[in-house]
Scaffold this active site. Structure first.
Site, PDB file in Angstrom:
ATOM      1  N   LYS A  66       0.803  -1.226   0.000  1.00 24.16           N
ATOM      2  CA  LYS A  66       0.000   0.000   0.000  1.00 24.16           C
ATOM      3  C   LYS A  66       0.845   1.290   0.000  1.00 24.16           C
ATOM      4  O   LYS A  66       0.463   2.270  -0.629  1.00 24.16           O
ATOM      5  CB  LYS A  66      -0.933   0.023   1.217  1.00 24.16           C
ATOM      6  CG  LYS A  66      -2.029  -1.026   1.177  1.00 24.16           C
ATOM      7  CD  LYS A  66      -2.935  -0.873   2.384  1.00 24.16           C
ATOM      8  CE  LYS A  66      -3.972  -1.963   2.469  1.00 24.16           C
ATOM      9  NZ  LYS A  66      -4.918  -1.752   3.559  1.00 24.16           N
ATOM     10  N   ASP A 100      -9.914   2.662   2.889  1.00 24.17           N
ATOM     11  CA  ASP A 100     -10.022   2.011   4.207  1.00 24.17           C
ATOM     12  C   ASP A 100     -10.737   2.908   5.228  1.00 24.17           C
ATOM     13  O   ASP A 100     -11.649   2.473   5.935  1.00 24.17           O
ATOM     14  CB  ASP A 100      -8.629   1.662   4.750  1.00 24.17           C
ATOM     15  CG  ASP A 100      -8.069   0.394   4.127  1.00 24.17           C
ATOM     16  OD1 ASP A 100      -8.864  -0.443   3.665  1.00 24.17           O
ATOM     17  OD2 ASP A 100      -6.836   0.244   4.111  1.00 24.17           O
ATOM     18  N   GLY A 127      -0.850   0.959   9.631  1.00 19.81           N
ATOM     19  CA  GLY A 127      -1.447   1.380   8.372  1.00 19.81           C
ATOM     20  C   GLY A 127      -2.941   1.641   8.462  1.00 19.81           C
ATOM     21  O   GLY A 127      -3.434   2.676   7.985  1.00 19.81           O
ATOM     22  N   ARG A 148       0.812   0.740  21.620  1.00 16.78           N
ATOM     23  CA  ARG A 148       1.809   0.046  22.446  1.00 16.78           C
ATOM     24  C   ARG A 148       3.149   0.784  22.373  1.00 16.78           C
ATOM     25  O   ARG A 148       3.754   1.092  23.388  1.00 16.78           O
ATOM     26  CB  ARG A 148       1.955  -1.390  21.936  1.00 16.78           C
ATOM     27  CG  ARG A 148       3.046  -2.168  22.588  1.00 16.78           C
ATOM     28  CD  ARG A 148       3.081  -3.568  22.044  1.00 16.78           C
ATOM     29  NE  ARG A 148       3.440  -3.617  20.621  1.00 16.78           N
ATOM     30  CZ  ARG A 148       3.558  -4.729  19.926  1.00 16.78           C
ATOM     31  NH1 ARG A 148       3.333  -5.889  20.491  1.00 16.78           N
ATOM     32  NH2 ARG A 148       3.888  -4.703  18.644  1.00 16.78           N
ATOM     33  N   ARG A 152       5.195   5.944  18.069  1.00 18.57           N
ATOM     34  CA  ARG A 152       4.429   5.870  16.809  1.00 18.57           C
ATOM     35  C   ARG A 152       3.101   6.612  16.963  1.00 18.57           C
ATOM     36  O   ARG A 152       2.642   7.278  16.040  1.00 18.57           O
ATOM     37  CB  ARG A 152       4.146   4.414  16.431  1.00 18.57           C
ATOM     38  CG  ARG A 152       5.346   3.689  15.918  1.00 18.57           C
ATOM     39  CD  ARG A 152       4.939   2.320  15.418  1.00 18.57           C
ATOM     40  NE  ARG A 152       4.486   2.325  14.034  1.00 18.57           N
ATOM     41  CZ  ARG A 152       3.859   1.316  13.462  1.00 18.57           C
ATOM     42  NH1 ARG A 152       3.590   0.224  14.159  1.00 18.57           N
ATOM     43  NH2 ARG A 152       3.476   1.383  12.209  1.00 18.57           N
ATOM     44  N   ILE A 211     -11.868  -3.298  14.254  1.00 18.57           N
ATOM     45  CA  ILE A 211     -11.691  -3.503  12.806  1.00 18.57           C
ATOM     46  C   ILE A 211     -11.124  -4.888  12.495  1.00 18.57           C
ATOM     47  O   ILE A 211     -11.080  -5.304  11.346  1.00 18.57           O
ATOM     48  CB  ILE A 211     -10.861  -2.390  12.136  1.00 18.57           C
ATOM     49  CG1 ILE A 211      -9.362  -2.531  12.395  1.00 18.57           C
ATOM     50  CG2 ILE A 211     -11.333  -1.010  12.539  1.00 18.57           C
ATOM     51  CD1 ILE A 211      -8.533  -1.756  11.389  1.00 18.57           C
ATOM     52  N   TYR A 213     -11.369  -8.580  11.786  1.00 20.53           N
ATOM     53  CA  TYR A 213     -12.554  -9.324  11.321  1.00 20.53           C
ATOM     54  C   TYR A 213     -12.338 -10.834  11.328  1.00 20.53           C
ATOM     55  O   TYR A 213     -13.202 -11.586  10.904  1.00 20.53           O
ATOM     56  CB  TYR A 213     -12.978  -8.850   9.925  1.00 20.53           C
ATOM     57  CG  TYR A 213     -11.890  -8.935   8.893  1.00 20.53           C
ATOM     58  CD1 TYR A 213     -11.575 -10.144   8.284  1.00 20.53           C
ATOM     59  CD2 TYR A 213     -11.169  -7.802   8.536  1.00 20.53           C
ATOM     60  CE1 TYR A 213     -10.563 -10.226   7.360  1.00 20.53           C
ATOM     61  CE2 TYR A 213     -10.147  -7.869   7.611  1.00 20.53           C
ATOM     62  CZ  TYR A 213      -9.850  -9.093   7.029  1.00 20.53           C
ATOM     63  OH  TYR A 213      -8.838  -9.174   6.103  1.00 20.53           O
TER      64      TYR A 213
HETATM   65  N1  LIG Z   1     -11.779  -4.440   8.727  1.00 17.61           N
HETATM   66  C1  LIG Z   1     -10.982  -4.004   7.780  1.00 17.61           C
HETATM   67  O1  LIG Z   1     -11.405  -3.638   6.688  1.00 17.61           O
HETATM   68  C2  LIG Z   1      -9.512  -3.906   8.047  1.00 17.61           C
HETATM   69  C3  LIG Z   1      -8.707  -3.128   7.194  1.00 17.61           C
HETATM   70  C4  LIG Z   1      -7.332  -3.050   7.467  1.00 17.61           C
HETATM   71  C5  LIG Z   1      -6.800  -3.746   8.559  1.00 17.61           C
HETATM   72  N2  LIG Z   1      -7.623  -4.505   9.344  1.00 17.61           N
HETATM   73  C6  LIG Z   1      -7.076  -5.207  10.522  1.00 17.61           C
HETATM   74  O2  LIG Z   1      -6.490  -4.227  11.372  1.00 17.61           O
HETATM   75  C7  LIG Z   1      -5.389  -4.773  12.083  1.00 17.61           C
HETATM   76  C8  LIG Z   1      -4.188  -3.848  11.942  1.00 17.61           C
HETATM   77  O3  LIG Z   1      -3.780  -3.796  10.592  1.00 17.61           O
HETATM   78  P1  LIG Z   1      -2.599  -2.820  10.093  1.00 17.61           P
HETATM   79  O4  LIG Z   1      -2.496  -3.006   8.632  1.00 17.61           O
HETATM   80  O5  LIG Z   1      -2.764  -1.451  10.632  1.00 17.61           O
HETATM   81  O6  LIG Z   1      -1.313  -3.507  10.804  1.00 17.61           O
HETATM   82  P2  LIG Z   1       0.076  -2.812  11.177  1.00 17.61           P
HETATM   83  O7  LIG Z   1       0.375  -1.667  10.288  1.00 17.61           O
HETATM   84  O8  LIG Z   1       1.043  -3.927  11.287  1.00 17.61           O
HETATM   85  O9  LIG Z   1      -0.169  -2.198  12.666  1.00 17.61           O
HETATM   86  C9  LIG Z   1      -0.362  -3.057  13.765  1.00 17.61           C
HETATM   87  C10 LIG Z   1      -0.805  -2.253  14.979  1.00 17.61           C
HETATM   88  O10 LIG Z   1      -1.146  -3.188  16.018  1.00 17.61           O
HETATM   89  C11 LIG Z   1      -0.331  -2.927  17.175  1.00 17.61           C
HETATM   90  N3  LIG Z   1      -0.036  -4.193  17.839  1.00 17.61           N
HETATM   91  C12 LIG Z   1       0.352  -5.354  17.271  1.00 17.61           C
HETATM   92  N4  LIG Z   1       0.504  -6.313  18.203  1.00 17.61           N
HETATM   93  C13 LIG Z   1       0.211  -5.737  19.402  1.00 17.61           C
HETATM   94  C14 LIG Z   1       0.187  -6.210  20.740  1.00 17.61           C
HETATM   95  N5  LIG Z   1       0.488  -7.481  21.043  1.00 17.61           N
HETATM   96  N6  LIG Z   1      -0.179  -5.348  21.724  1.00 17.61           N
HETATM   97  C15 LIG Z   1      -0.504  -4.069  21.430  1.00 17.61           C
HETATM   98  N7  LIG Z   1      -0.496  -3.558  20.168  1.00 17.61           N
HETATM   99  C16 LIG Z   1      -0.134  -4.379  19.162  1.00 17.61           C
HETATM  100  C17 LIG Z   1       0.912  -2.253  16.637  1.00 17.61           C
HETATM  101  O11 LIG Z   1       1.519  -1.526  17.684  1.00 17.61           O
HETATM  102  P3  LIG Z   1       3.098  -1.160  17.647  1.00 17.61           P
HETATM  103  O12 LIG Z   1       3.193   0.109  16.856  1.00 17.61           O
HETATM  104  O13 LIG Z   1       3.454  -1.005  19.068  1.00 17.61           O
HETATM  105  O14 LIG Z   1       3.793  -2.318  16.979  1.00 17.61           O
HETATM  106  C18 LIG Z   1       0.296  -1.355  15.548  1.00 17.61           C
HETATM  107  O15 LIG Z   1      -0.287  -0.217  16.112  1.00 17.61           O
HETATM  108  C19 LIG Z   1      -5.181  -6.178  11.506  1.00 17.61           C
HETATM  109  O16 LIG Z   1      -5.799  -7.100  12.374  1.00 17.61           O
HETATM  110  C20 LIG Z   1      -5.919  -6.139  10.182  1.00 17.61           C
HETATM  111  O17 LIG Z   1      -6.424  -7.412   9.798  1.00 17.61           O
HETATM  112  C21 LIG Z   1      -8.955  -4.580   9.116  1.00 17.61           C
END
Ligand SMILES: NC(=O)c1ccc[n+]([C@@H]2O[C@H](COP(=O)([O-])OP(=O)(O)OC[C@H]3O[C@@H](n4cnc5c(N)ncnc54)[C@H](OP(=O)(O)O)[C@@H]3O)[C@@H](O)[C@H]2O)c1
Length: 268
Positions: A66, A100, A127, A148, A152, A211, A213
């Site tokens: 992305k 998104d 993201g 966490r 960031r 979010i 799913y």
């Molecule tokens: N429903 C939808 O349409 C949709 C769309 C996009 C994404 N999603 C979902 O949203 C989630 C995040 O996606 P993303 O693309 O933003 O991922 P990403 O860029 O990898 O970001 C992950 C986020 O989760 C935090 N995190 C991960 N493990 C953690 C833990 N054990 N304790 C506390 N915080 C933690 C990270 O914190 P740090 O900065 O501290 O690492 C960061 O803020 C995923 O589950 C994805 O499937 C859903």
């Protein structure tokens, strides 16, 4: 001849976009097919320009493409700000969009959640959080970003001129919040017993939007129900971001109920 659409990503085999968009194309009787292709960052430019040359109707992009896509497409102002593109349209060049955050806004609006002056706690600074945060601010919400990794959260909050805190401050922040959005991956399969908040931290006036799913009914949503809070699951955002892409590509009103049913069936 069928018009081809696709999602590109790595990994991509788990993507729900093919089942969702093919259900929509079939429902509207459109001669279109939606596929998935595994593409790494290093071949993204070739893949996007190749799809354009082959006459594809449009693309979705998922992890890890992305951000990289901004180097290849002509992105609109919101996608530029967010720093990520999830939708590519070929009808006037190679245009990039990010749907998104729009998907998340529509999921909240559908449930009657007003955002102007609402106290919203957004958990996460990855993201997905970026996409949602810019739209929340645009809608006039009072946003606090918690994460966490505090740095960031602080850096995203500084871009948006909003507040930030470390995730462990969540209990105090939820006392006066109207909306909690989980955009971290906490609670996602396989870690389904993890949650960023428990019922004792929540109240009946709160709307909790997760979010994540997969699973659809996360531990966070179960805890929220226990506290009497309103809940919104991640399928809504998934479907509405897809619906916005569909509208960009086809100019047609997407059959969101059919798209949602297809996704929920696949998720079980
Ligand atoms: N429903 C939808 O349409 C949709 C769309 C996009 C994404 N999603 C979902 O949203 C989630 C995040 O996606 P993303 O693309 O933003 O991922 P990403 O860029 O990898 O970001 C992950 C986020 O989760 C935090 N995190 C991960 N493990 C953690 C833990 N054990 N304790 C506390 N915080 C933690 C990270 O914190 P740090 O900065 O501290 O690492 C960061 O803020 C995923 O589950 C994805 O499937 C859903």
């Amino acid at each position: 001849m069928k018009k081809v659409f696709a999602v590109l990503g790595d990994p991509v085999s788990h993507s729900l976009s093919p089942v969702m968009h093919n259900a929509a194309f079939n429902a509207l009787g459109l001669e279109c097919e939606y596929l998935a292709f595994r593409v790494g960052k290093e071949r993204l430019g070739d893949a996007i320009r190749g799809a354009a040359a082959l006459g594809f109707g449009g693309l979705n992009l998922t992890i890890p493409l992305k951000e990289k896509a901004l180097e290849v497409v002509d992105a609109d102002a919101m996608a530029e700000k967010i720093g990520a593109v999830n939708t590519v349209d070929f009808s006037g060049g190679i245009r990039g969009y990010n749907t998104d955050g729009l998907g998340a806004m529509r999921a909240l609006a559908e449930r009657g959640v007003g955002l102007r002056d609402a106290e919203v706690v957004l958990a996460g600074a990855g993201g997905a959080a970026r996409g949602i945060a810019f739209h929340l601010v645009k809608a006039g919400a009072r946003v606090t970003i918690v994460n966490r990794t505090e740095d960031r959260a602080a850096s995203l909050a500084a871009e948006l001129h909003v507040k930030s805190a470390v995730l462990s401050k969540l209990p105090g922040l939820l006392e006066k919040a109207g909306v909690l959005i989980n955009s971290t991956s906490v609670g996602m399969t396989p870690n389904i017993e993890e949650t960023i908040a428990t019922s004792d931290m929540m109240h009946p006036g709160l709307t909790v939007f997760d979010i994540v799913y997969n699973p659809v009914d996360t531990k966070l949503l179960r805890e929220a129900r226990k506290a009497g809070a309103a809940v919104i699951d991640g399928v809504k955002m998934l479907v509405y971001q897809g619906a916005e892409s569909f509208r960009i590509w086809t100019g047609k009103t997407p059959p969101v109920d059919i798209m949602e049913a297809a996704v929920r069936r696949r998720l079980g």
